[in-house]
Scaffold this motif. Sequence first.
Motif, mmCIF file in Angstrom:
data_model
loop_
_atom_site.group_PDB
_atom_site.id
_atom_site.type_symbol
_atom_site.label_atom_id
_atom_site.label_comp_id
_atom_site.label_asym_id
_atom_site.label_seq_id
_atom_site.Cartn_x
_atom_site.Cartn_y
_atom_site.Cartn_z
ATOM 1 N N MET A 71 0.587 -1.269 -0.135
ATOM 2 C CA MET A 71 0.125 0.188 -0.165
ATOM 3 C C MET A 71 1.234 1.343 0.047
ATOM 4 S SD MET A 71 -3.833 1.324 -0.035
ATOM 5 C CE MET A 71 -3.830 0.323 1.130
ATOM 6 N N ILE A 72 0.440 2.111 -0.879
ATOM 7 C CA ILE A 72 0.923 3.810 -0.934
ATOM 8 C C ILE A 72 0.663 4.456 0.016
ATOM 9 C CG2 ILE A 72 2.280 5.676 -2.740
ATOM 10 C CD1 ILE A 72 1.731 3.081 -4.598
ATOM 11 N N LYS A 73 1.521 5.189 0.595
ATOM 12 C CA LYS A 73 0.845 6.148 1.572
ATOM 13 C C LYS A 73 1.105 7.330 1.284
ATOM 14 C CE LYS A 73 0.185 5.509 6.064
ATOM 15 N NZ LYS A 73 0.222 4.968 7.215
ATOM 16 N N ILE A 74 0.238 8.740 0.581
ATOM 17 C CA ILE A 74 0.202 9.594 0.709
ATOM 18 C C ILE A 74 -0.554 10.863 1.767
ATOM 19 C CG2 ILE A 74 -0.426 11.300 -1.032
ATOM 20 C CD1 ILE A 74 0.107 9.037 -3.392
ATOM 21 N N ALA A 75 0.586 11.581 1.630
ATOM 22 C CA ALA A 75 0.059 12.721 1.727
ATOM 23 C C ALA A 75 -0.648 14.117 1.511
ATOM 24 C CB ALA A 75 0.877 13.381 3.524
ATOM 25 N N MET A 76 -1.986 14.498 1.529
ATOM 26 C CA MET A 76 -2.361 15.425 0.665
ATOM 27 C C MET A 76 -2.407 16.490 1.296
ATOM 28 S SD MET A 76 -5.624 15.171 -1.868
ATOM 29 C CE MET A 76 -5.342 14.162 -2.997
ATOM 30 N N VAL A 77 -2.520 17.890 0.864
ATOM 31 C CA VAL A 77 -1.892 19.015 1.666
ATOM 32 C C VAL A 77 -2.637 20.244 0.642
ATOM 33 C CG1 VAL A 77 -1.475 21.332 2.265
ATOM 34 C CG2 VAL A 77 0.094 18.896 2.463
ATOM 35 N N GLU A 78 -4.643 19.903 0.701
ATOM 36 C CA GLU A 78 -5.577 20.308 -0.528
ATOM 37 C C GLU A 78 -6.606 21.210 0.344
ATOM 38 O OE1 GLU A 78 -7.385 21.651 -2.713
ATOM 39 O OE2 GLU A 78 -6.005 20.740 -3.937
ATOM 40 N N ASP A 79 -7.175 21.878 0.535
ATOM 41 C CA ASP A 79 -8.662 22.890 0.824
ATOM 42 C C ASP A 79 -9.765 22.204 0.190
ATOM 43 O OD1 ASP A 79 -7.711 25.119 -0.939
ATOM 44 O OD2 ASP A 79 -7.702 26.551 0.303
ATOM 45 N N ASP A 80 -9.281 22.040 -0.924
ATOM 46 C CA ASP A 80 -10.370 21.677 -1.312
ATOM 47 C C ASP A 80 -11.210 20.707 -1.380
ATOM 48 O OD1 ASP A 80 -12.881 21.548 -3.729
ATOM 49 O OD2 ASP A 80 -11.750 22.169 -5.584
ATOM 50 N N LEU A 81 -11.860 20.253 -0.428
ATOM 51 C CA LEU A 81 -11.979 19.030 0.107
ATOM 52 C C LEU A 81 -12.659 17.847 -1.121
ATOM 53 C CD1 LEU A 81 -13.311 20.522 3.819
ATOM 54 C CD2 LEU A 81 -11.042 19.449 2.911
ATOM 55 N N GLU A 82 -13.448 18.751 -2.014
ATOM 56 C CA GLU A 82 -13.818 18.304 -2.982
ATOM 57 C C GLU A 82 -13.280 16.904 -4.113
ATOM 58 O OE1 GLU A 82 -17.390 18.795 -6.194
ATOM 59 O OE2 GLU A 82 -17.616 20.518 -5.059
ATOM 60 N N THR B 115 -4.259 10.426 2.659
ATOM 61 C CA THR B 115 -4.460 11.046 3.898
ATOM 62 C C THR B 115 -4.278 12.692 3.677
ATOM 63 O OG1 THR B 115 -4.104 8.935 5.816
ATOM 64 C CG2 THR B 115 -4.067 11.760 6.782
ATOM 65 N N ASN B 116 -5.541 13.651 3.667
ATOM 66 C CA ASN B 116 -5.341 14.998 3.589
ATOM 67 C C ASN B 116 -5.616 15.455 4.392
ATOM 68 O OD1 ASN B 116 -6.125 16.573 1.314
ATOM 69 N ND2 ASN B 116 -7.987 17.258 2.884
ATOM 70 N N TYR B 117 -5.076 17.071 3.785
ATOM 71 C CA TYR B 117 -4.900 17.509 5.397
ATOM 72 C C TYR B 117 -5.362 19.057 4.771
ATOM 73 C CZ TYR B 117 -2.464 14.246 7.793
ATOM 74 O OH TYR B 117 -1.955 12.844 8.681
ATOM 75 N N GLU B 118 -6.459 19.451 5.541
ATOM 76 C CA GLU B 118 -7.070 21.108 4.656
ATOM 77 C C GLU B 118 -5.701 21.727 5.737
ATOM 78 O OE1 GLU B 118 -10.905 24.158 4.601
ATOM 79 O OE2 GLU B 118 -11.123 21.505 5.947
ATOM 80 N N LYS C 138 5.796 14.511 11.235
ATOM 81 C CA LYS C 138 6.898 14.187 12.488
ATOM 82 C C LYS C 138 6.557 12.994 12.974
ATOM 83 C CE LYS C 138 7.836 19.298 13.219
ATOM 84 N NZ LYS C 138 7.653 20.054 14.126
ATOM 85 N N ILE C 139 4.991 12.302 12.550
ATOM 86 C CA ILE C 139 4.764 11.502 13.176
ATOM 87 C C ILE C 139 4.849 10.149 12.674
ATOM 88 C CG2 ILE C 139 2.581 10.370 15.000
ATOM 89 C CD1 ILE C 139 2.030 13.577 16.085
ATOM 90 N N GLU C 140 3.361 9.812 10.851
ATOM 91 C CA GLU C 140 3.438 9.683 10.447
ATOM 92 C C GLU C 140 4.210 8.865 9.267
ATOM 93 O OE1 GLU C 140 0.760 7.818 10.614
ATOM 94 O OE2 GLU C 140 0.152 8.306 12.229
ATOM 95 N N LYS C 141 4.847 7.971 8.299
ATOM 96 C CA LYS C 141 5.157 7.635 7.551
ATOM 97 C C LYS C 141 4.455 8.025 6.132
ATOM 98 C CE LYS C 141 8.348 4.874 5.732
ATOM 99 N NZ LYS C 141 9.828 6.125 5.336
ATOM 100 N N TYR C 142 5.090 9.156 5.554
ATOM 101 C CA TYR C 142 4.123 9.131 4.031
ATOM 102 C C TYR C 142 5.452 8.773 2.757
ATOM 103 C CZ TYR C 142 0.255 11.002 6.916
ATOM 104 O OH TYR C 142 -0.595 10.908 7.055
ATOM 105 N N ASP C 143 4.863 8.315 2.012
ATOM 106 C CA ASP C 143 5.895 7.767 0.840
ATOM 107 C C ASP C 143 5.898 8.994 -0.300
ATOM 108 O OD1 ASP C 143 6.080 4.969 0.744
ATOM 109 O OD2 ASP C 143 4.028 4.907 0.738
ATOM 110 N N LEU C 144 4.791 9.458 -0.054
ATOM 111 C CA LEU C 144 4.647 10.757 -1.276
ATOM 112 C C LEU C 144 4.150 11.633 -0.722
ATOM 113 C CD1 LEU C 144 5.001 10.634 -5.240
ATOM 114 C CD2 LEU C 144 3.044 12.499 -4.025
ATOM 115 N N ILE C 145 3.846 13.311 -1.058
ATOM 116 C CA ILE C 145 2.807 14.346 -0.841
ATOM 117 C C ILE C 145 2.413 15.054 -2.176
ATOM 118 C CG2 ILE C 145 2.837 16.675 0.703
ATOM 119 C CD1 ILE C 145 4.734 15.578 2.680
ATOM 120 N N ILE C 146 1.410 14.793 -2.373
ATOM 121 C CA ILE C 146 0.657 15.673 -3.717
ATOM 122 C C ILE C 146 0.090 17.730 -2.296
ATOM 123 C CG2 ILE C 146 -1.505 16.563 -4.450
ATOM 124 C CD1 ILE C 146 -1.445 13.197 -4.314
ATOM 125 N N LEU C 147 0.832 18.499 -3.303
ATOM 126 C CA LEU C 147 0.979 19.680 -1.853
ATOM 127 C C LEU C 147 0.352 21.091 -2.968
ATOM 128 C CD1 LEU C 147 1.736 21.520 0.007
ATOM 129 C CD2 LEU C 147 4.329 22.036 -1.385
#
Length: 227
Positions: free
Chosen positions: A1-12, A29-32, A42-51
């Motif tokens: 499983m690839i784990k990604i952190a997304m930083v996006e305020d457009d929730l839709e 996992t999205n962060y608004e 600093k806590i979670e391990k992600y493979d890539l970030i979409i920003l």
Amino acid sequence: MIKIAMVEDDLELADVLTQYLKQYNIEVTNYEEPFLALSSLKIEKYDLIILDLTLPGMDGLDVCKEIVKNFNIPIIISSARSDITDKVTALQLGADDYLPKPYDPRELEVRIKTILRRFNHNNEDIKEEKTKLFNLDTDKKEITKEGKYIKLTAAEYEVLSLMIKREGFVISREDIFENSDLLNSDYENSGSLAVIINRIRHKIEDNPKEPKYLHTIRGMGYKFTNE
């Protein structure tokens, strides 16, 4: 499983991308809020970030700068900004790709996997380099073990450097003489190669009588291992 952190305020949009990528074994996992995203790294391990670049409280370029500074993780910029300056700046800061909105989610999925293949391959190369005990500098004609210089005679250097270059392969006595500018038939006939090998072992092995690096392969020659 690839784990990604997304930083996006457009929730839709974030929800659409999350659902789409899920079918390709990519968990998003999205962060608004950008500050929350930075804290999570600093806590979670992600493979890539979409920003995204247009974010509440902090500009995306500043977020990119902080990520590159503090974390070793690839970044895809996903932004509606059309200014070429933003794209150039993001890439100069260290982002790995820039995907202008709107785009087809299929393109994002392909770019994610392409970047991760390259990123993971580069990391493997780095890891491989770090595990090498012996390093050869042909320009300086020096050999080091774990970064420490090994004092060698010219003949010892020639033999050991050839061994390092052909790491993992059996090298016959004939190969050694054919590839040496210093060793000649007199060495071969006198048995001096065995003496040179023995001297090298005393300089590189923890226990020369039980070599871990420079092995004698009976009836064939020698083999060098570098780990």
